[in-house]
Design an enzyme around this catalytic site. Structure first.
Site, mmCIF file in Angstrom:
data_model
loop_
_atom_site.group_PDB
_atom_site.id
_atom_site.type_symbol
_atom_site.label_atom_id
_atom_site.label_comp_id
_atom_site.label_asym_id
_atom_site.label_seq_id
_atom_site.Cartn_x
_atom_site.Cartn_y
_atom_site.Cartn_z
ATOM 1 N N LYS A 268 33.116 29.911 45.774
ATOM 2 C CA LYS A 268 34.690 30.031 45.997
ATOM 3 C C LYS A 268 35.345 29.973 47.928
ATOM 4 O O LYS A 268 34.778 30.296 48.246
ATOM 5 C CB LYS A 268 35.206 31.687 45.187
ATOM 6 C CG LYS A 268 36.185 31.456 45.779
ATOM 7 C CD LYS A 268 36.620 33.628 44.697
ATOM 8 C CE LYS A 268 36.367 34.757 45.601
ATOM 9 N NZ LYS A 268 37.167 35.534 44.524
ATOM 10 N N THR B 55 47.128 36.693 34.684
ATOM 11 C CA THR B 55 45.424 36.762 35.363
ATOM 12 C C THR B 55 45.323 36.033 36.574
ATOM 13 O O THR B 55 45.262 34.263 36.470
ATOM 14 C CB THR B 55 44.850 36.094 33.968
ATOM 15 O OG1 THR B 55 45.088 37.637 32.866
ATOM 16 C CG2 THR B 55 43.072 36.553 34.451
ATOM 17 N N ARG C 7 40.498 35.748 24.563
ATOM 18 C CA ARG C 7 40.322 37.118 25.410
ATOM 19 C C ARG C 7 41.586 37.740 23.655
ATOM 20 O O ARG C 7 42.606 36.749 24.239
ATOM 21 C CB ARG C 7 41.032 37.593 26.207
ATOM 22 C CG ARG C 7 39.248 37.096 27.515
ATOM 23 C CD ARG C 7 39.032 37.187 28.247
ATOM 24 N NE ARG C 7 38.724 37.262 29.668
ATOM 25 C CZ ARG C 7 37.097 36.493 29.652
ATOM 26 N NH1 ARG C 7 36.616 37.556 28.210
ATOM 27 N NH2 ARG C 7 36.313 36.131 30.189
ATOM 28 N N ASP D 113 29.288 40.437 42.415
ATOM 29 C CA ASP D 113 29.102 40.379 44.114
ATOM 30 C C ASP D 113 30.568 41.886 43.932
ATOM 31 O O ASP D 113 31.298 41.640 45.771
ATOM 32 C CB ASP D 113 30.803 39.278 44.036
ATOM 33 C CG ASP D 113 32.434 39.343 43.087
ATOM 34 O OD1 ASP D 113 31.844 39.218 42.215
ATOM 35 O OD2 ASP D 113 33.384 37.916 43.469
ATOM 36 N N GLU E 84 43.970 44.729 37.518
ATOM 37 C CA GLU E 84 43.812 43.813 35.802
ATOM 38 C C GLU E 84 42.946 44.841 35.152
ATOM 39 O O GLU E 84 41.960 45.630 35.211
ATOM 40 C CB GLU E 84 43.262 42.243 36.588
ATOM 41 C CG GLU E 84 43.747 42.337 37.462
ATOM 42 C CD GLU E 84 43.322 40.579 37.312
ATOM 43 O OE1 GLU E 84 43.763 39.425 36.981
ATOM 44 O OE2 GLU E 84 42.080 40.243 38.131
ATOM 45 N N GLU E 85 42.934 44.560 33.807
ATOM 46 C CA GLU E 85 42.416 45.005 32.460
ATOM 47 C C GLU E 85 40.888 45.445 32.706
ATOM 48 O O GLU E 85 40.013 45.567 32.069
ATOM 49 C CB GLU E 85 42.965 44.659 31.282
ATOM 50 C CG GLU E 85 42.991 43.299 31.200
ATOM 51 C CD GLU E 85 42.170 42.759 30.893
ATOM 52 O OE1 GLU E 85 40.833 43.261 30.617
ATOM 53 O OE2 GLU E 85 41.366 41.458 31.642
ATOM 54 N N LYS F 252 40.163 42.020 44.565
ATOM 55 C CA LYS F 252 40.337 43.493 44.390
ATOM 56 C C LYS F 252 38.435 43.889 44.719
ATOM 57 O O LYS F 252 38.215 43.006 45.432
ATOM 58 C CB LYS F 252 39.640 43.446 42.666
ATOM 59 C CG LYS F 252 38.649 42.603 42.250
ATOM 60 C CD LYS F 252 39.027 42.014 40.982
ATOM 61 C CE LYS F 252 38.216 40.702 40.469
ATOM 62 N NZ LYS F 252 38.672 40.216 39.643
ATOM 63 N N ASP G 112 33.231 43.437 43.065
ATOM 64 C CA ASP G 112 35.119 43.132 43.779
ATOM 65 C C ASP G 112 35.511 44.270 42.458
ATOM 66 O O ASP G 112 37.067 44.563 42.005
ATOM 67 C CB ASP G 112 35.635 42.157 43.602
ATOM 68 C CG ASP G 112 35.353 40.344 42.949
ATOM 69 O OD1 ASP G 112 34.581 40.784 42.255
ATOM 70 O OD2 ASP G 112 36.468 39.726 42.708
ATOM 71 N N ARG G 113 34.249 44.162 40.985
ATOM 72 C CA ARG G 113 34.632 44.783 40.077
ATOM 73 C C ARG G 113 33.471 46.101 39.780
ATOM 74 O O ARG G 113 33.234 46.384 41.036
ATOM 75 C CB ARG G 113 34.227 44.274 39.254
ATOM 76 C CG ARG G 113 35.001 42.571 37.980
ATOM 77 C CD ARG G 113 34.827 42.641 37.367
ATOM 78 N NE ARG G 113 35.311 41.698 36.717
ATOM 79 C CZ ARG G 113 35.447 40.529 35.694
ATOM 80 N NH1 ARG G 113 34.356 40.853 34.406
ATOM 81 N NH2 ARG G 113 36.341 39.911 35.391
ATOM 82 N N THR H 60 40.346 30.050 38.456
ATOM 83 C CA THR H 60 40.845 31.832 39.651
ATOM 84 C C THR H 60 40.019 32.147 39.946
ATOM 85 O O THR H 60 40.171 32.272 40.584
ATOM 86 C CB THR H 60 41.313 32.892 37.874
ATOM 87 O OG1 THR H 60 39.803 32.361 37.125
ATOM 88 C CG2 THR H 60 42.250 32.084 36.615
ATOM 89 N N ASP I 209 29.859 44.758 39.955
ATOM 90 C CA ASP I 209 30.192 43.880 39.296
ATOM 91 C C ASP I 209 29.091 42.968 40.486
ATOM 92 O O ASP I 209 28.401 43.457 41.572
ATOM 93 C CB ASP I 209 30.969 42.475 38.861
ATOM 94 C CG ASP I 209 31.652 42.806 40.232
ATOM 95 O OD1 ASP I 209 31.190 43.264 40.695
ATOM 96 O OD2 ASP I 209 31.843 40.915 39.958
ATOM 97 N N ARG J 246 33.097 27.605 39.059
ATOM 98 C CA ARG J 246 31.874 28.049 38.650
ATOM 99 C C ARG J 246 31.008 28.130 37.239
ATOM 100 O O ARG J 246 31.517 26.614 36.731
ATOM 101 C CB ARG J 246 31.982 29.493 37.396
ATOM 102 C CG ARG J 246 31.801 30.414 38.425
ATOM 103 C CD ARG J 246 31.969 32.065 37.765
ATOM 104 N NE ARG J 246 33.206 32.854 38.381
ATOM 105 C CZ ARG J 246 33.501 33.923 38.353
ATOM 106 N NH1 ARG J 246 33.677 33.578 36.735
ATOM 107 N NH2 ARG J 246 34.508 34.506 38.878
ATOM 108 N N SER K 276 30.187 35.881 40.430
ATOM 109 C CA SER K 276 30.839 37.281 40.156
ATOM 110 C C SER K 276 29.620 37.748 38.629
ATOM 111 O O SER K 276 28.889 38.430 39.666
ATOM 112 C CB SER K 276 32.467 37.396 39.546
ATOM 113 O OG SER K 276 32.798 38.308 39.083
ATOM 114 N N HIS K 277 30.497 38.114 38.139
ATOM 115 C CA HIS K 277 29.604 39.352 37.366
ATOM 116 C C HIS K 277 29.017 38.117 36.168
ATOM 117 O O HIS K 277 28.433 38.879 35.194
ATOM 118 C CB HIS K 277 30.511 40.235 36.076
ATOM 119 C CG HIS K 277 31.513 38.483 35.139
ATOM 120 N ND1 HIS K 277 33.196 38.481 36.048
ATOM 121 C CD2 HIS K 277 31.990 38.573 34.365
ATOM 122 C CE1 HIS K 277 33.728 37.779 35.693
ATOM 123 N NE2 HIS K 277 33.438 37.401 34.522
#
Ligand code: G1P
Ligand code: ZN
Length: 541
Positions: free
Chosen positions: A124, A342, A494, A277, A361-362, A374, A279-280, A16, A275, A20, A111-112
């Site tokens: 990416k 997702t 999850r 990068d 997103e959650e 995001k 985006d969160r 997604t 986070d 990674r 990312s995170h």
């Protein structure tokens, strides 16, 4: 130029959010080169194209940028716009791709996930709309990884990425840009910076934990330099290759330093984190944690108070596991709302088609159509602007929201590094039993529907099946189970838990307590703890 013969890399499948891997895998001879060549081949070659390049400052990022520049040059790219020091947050990269009218961009980030030689790395590709590559493109990249026989790389010294300006690498122009300024200007155009300056001037206190990742310089420029928040408002503000040992994931578990500060009665008025990068985001008030699903709903209900959204929202979208809180807001606003699988890429089509301009997103991701990713700092500024206009703190805003719409208690339980076979078997067995669950009761909760989520894109008609199991209970409660697509070790299961309480009573319970019946019913249905031998989840958000 060297055309280097290489063996196929046998199926590196971008997920997604790109590919990674453990950093050392990316550093293995020719691994990065093979994957980047697969990307360039999959987009129809780089000849004559302009690309954006940058990343979150993690270990191996600058070396990787040098390799990619030499490969872009050898593949005939016309220009690469690269953030100074190879830095670009994901939303800033998306913004540059769009505003400079480029053919896409390569973002270097996991990312995170933690960074460093023993951490993770990622690559990416974002398309010309600024958003993550759609599935057709990630499938094409994957196909190229299977058949690749050579990669092209210029033999040249490294480019100086510390100085802003243009230089040449072979025929290709390398344009080093300030990673922060264009993004900060765009952000300034969306929000009421005058009132926000007034807020800080009156003594409003904020703590922004950049977690030694890429948002530090952006947050310092926006909050401290442009909005006049005191120096020190942004903590862990310098991006470090290993994030200073931090796990740059903005949730209560990993942003525990911020949480400890916010829990006290004399803590700052407002807290936020982002986070690796950028985006969160996580939003916290004094003694008041905001779940990302609630944050999305509050932003939807109040967006019209923010200058960039004064005309009202076109529509909203949320990922399927995100709580239905935002649906209630959309229904009351009379706007469309969409439930997507997702991953941010599913929002792109809806935004490009002008159907939605708020998505979330959650998993601590919120954003709008100002970019196609995001955007952590954007979400933080939405809250600040709403706080300023309403003259209320985070806790009051949340309480008002629940009183009006009811509360969707929500929590995600993650079981990490499970043996892949075991996790897959657990879900497979559950899918086989879904039909039989309907109408049955577990711990006093009656199942009103159970299925495997399949999404049919309303814009292009493409279908994405097997997007997670949903079990709905009477009264608006549910549990969703799915396997992570971004982990780098074994499988992560999850479990997303949700319970709706209409109010006026019962709106201020502890979420884990409010969700206890759903948690128990989930165990009865899945036998999760017994099958995995895990007494409790590894991470609760
Ligand atoms: C996770 C999140 C998902 C997000 C993705 C990229 O993916 O759950 O919402 O879009 O990271 O940030 P997952 O590991 O669940 O596949
Ligand atoms: Zn991220």
């Amino acid at each position: 130029m060297a055309s280097i013969v290489t063996a196929p890399i046998q199926g590196q499948k971008p997920g997604t959010s790109g590919l990674r891997k453990k950093t050392r895998e990316f550093m293995a001879p020719a691994f990065l080169e093979n994957f980047v060549q697969s990307i360039l081949d999959a987009i129809g070659g780089a000849a004559g194209k302009t690309l954006v390049l940058g990343g979150d400052g993690r270990f191996f990022g600058e070396e990787a940028a040098q390799v990619i520049l030499k490969m872009a040059a050898a593949n005939g790219a016309a220009r690469v716009i690269v953030g100074q020091g190879a830095w670009l947050s994901t939303p800033a990269a998306s913004h540059l791709i769009r505003t400079r009218g480029t053919d896409g961009g390569i973002i270097l980030s996991a990312s995170h996930n933690p960074g460093g030689p023993d951490g993770d790395f990622g690559v990416k590709f974002n398309a010309a709309n600024g958003g993550p590559a759609p599935e057709v493109l990630t499938d094409a990249i994957y196909a190229k990884t299977l058949e690749l026989t050579r990669y092209l790389k210029l033999e040249a010294p490294d480019v100086n990425l510390t100085a802003i300006g243009e230089s040449h690498l072979g025929e290709m122009v390398v344009e080093v840009v300030d990673p922060v300024m264009a993004y900060a200007d765009m952000i300034e155009s969306l929000f009421d910076f005058k009132s926000l300056r007034g807020l800080f001037h009156e003594g409003f206190t904020m703590r922004m934990d950049a977690m030694c990742a890429i948002t530090g310089p952006y947050a310092v420029e926006i909050f401290e330099n442009r909005l006049g928040a005191p120096k020190g408002t942004v903590t862990h503000k310098t991006p470090l290759p290993d994030f200073g040992g931090m796990h740059p994931d903005p949730n209560p578990t990993w942003a525990h330093e911020l949480m400890a500060e916010m829990i006290g009665e004399s803590g700052p008025d407002f807290g936020a984190a982002s986070d690796g990068d950028g985006d969160r985001n996580m939003i916290v008030g004094r003694q008041c944690y905001v779940s990302p699903s609630d944050s999305l709903a509050v932003i939807a209900a109040n967006a019209h108070l923010v200058p960039g959204y004064a005309a009202g929202l076109k529509g909203v979208a949320r990922s399927m596991p995100t709580s239905a809180a935002v649906d209630r807001v959309a229904a009351s606003l009379g706007i469309d709302y969409y439930e997507t699988p997702t991953g941010w890429k599913f929002f792109g089509n809806l935004m490009d088609a002008g159907r939605v301009n708020l998505c979330g997103e959650e998993s601590f991701g919120t954003g709008s159509d100002h970019v196609r990713e995001k955007d952590g700092l954007w979400a933080i500024l939405m809250w600040l602007n709403i706080i300023t206009v309403r003259g209320q703190g985070v806790a009051e805003i949340l309480a008002d929201h629940w009183a009006r719409f009811g509360r969707n208690y929500y929590s995600r339980h993650d079981y990490e590094a499970l043996p892949k076979d075991q996790a897959e078997a657990l879900l497979r067995d559950l899918v086989d039993r879904l039909d039989g669950l309907n109408g049955q009761s577990f711990q006093g909760l009656t199942v009103s529907g159970a299925d495997e989520f399949s999404y049919s894109d309303p814009v292009d008609g493409s279908v994405s099946a097997h997007q997670g199991v949903r079990i709905l209970f009477e009264g608006g409660s549910r549990v969703v189970l799915r396997l992570s697509g971004t982990g780098t070790e074994g499988a992560t299961l999850r479990v997303y838990l949700e319970r709706y309480v209409a109010g006026p009573d019962g709106l201020d319970a502890d979420p884990q307590e409010a969700l206890a019946p759903i948690i128990a019913a989930t165990e009865e249905i899945t036998g999760l703890k017994a099958r995995t031998g895990r007494a409790r989840p590894d991470v609760i958000t």
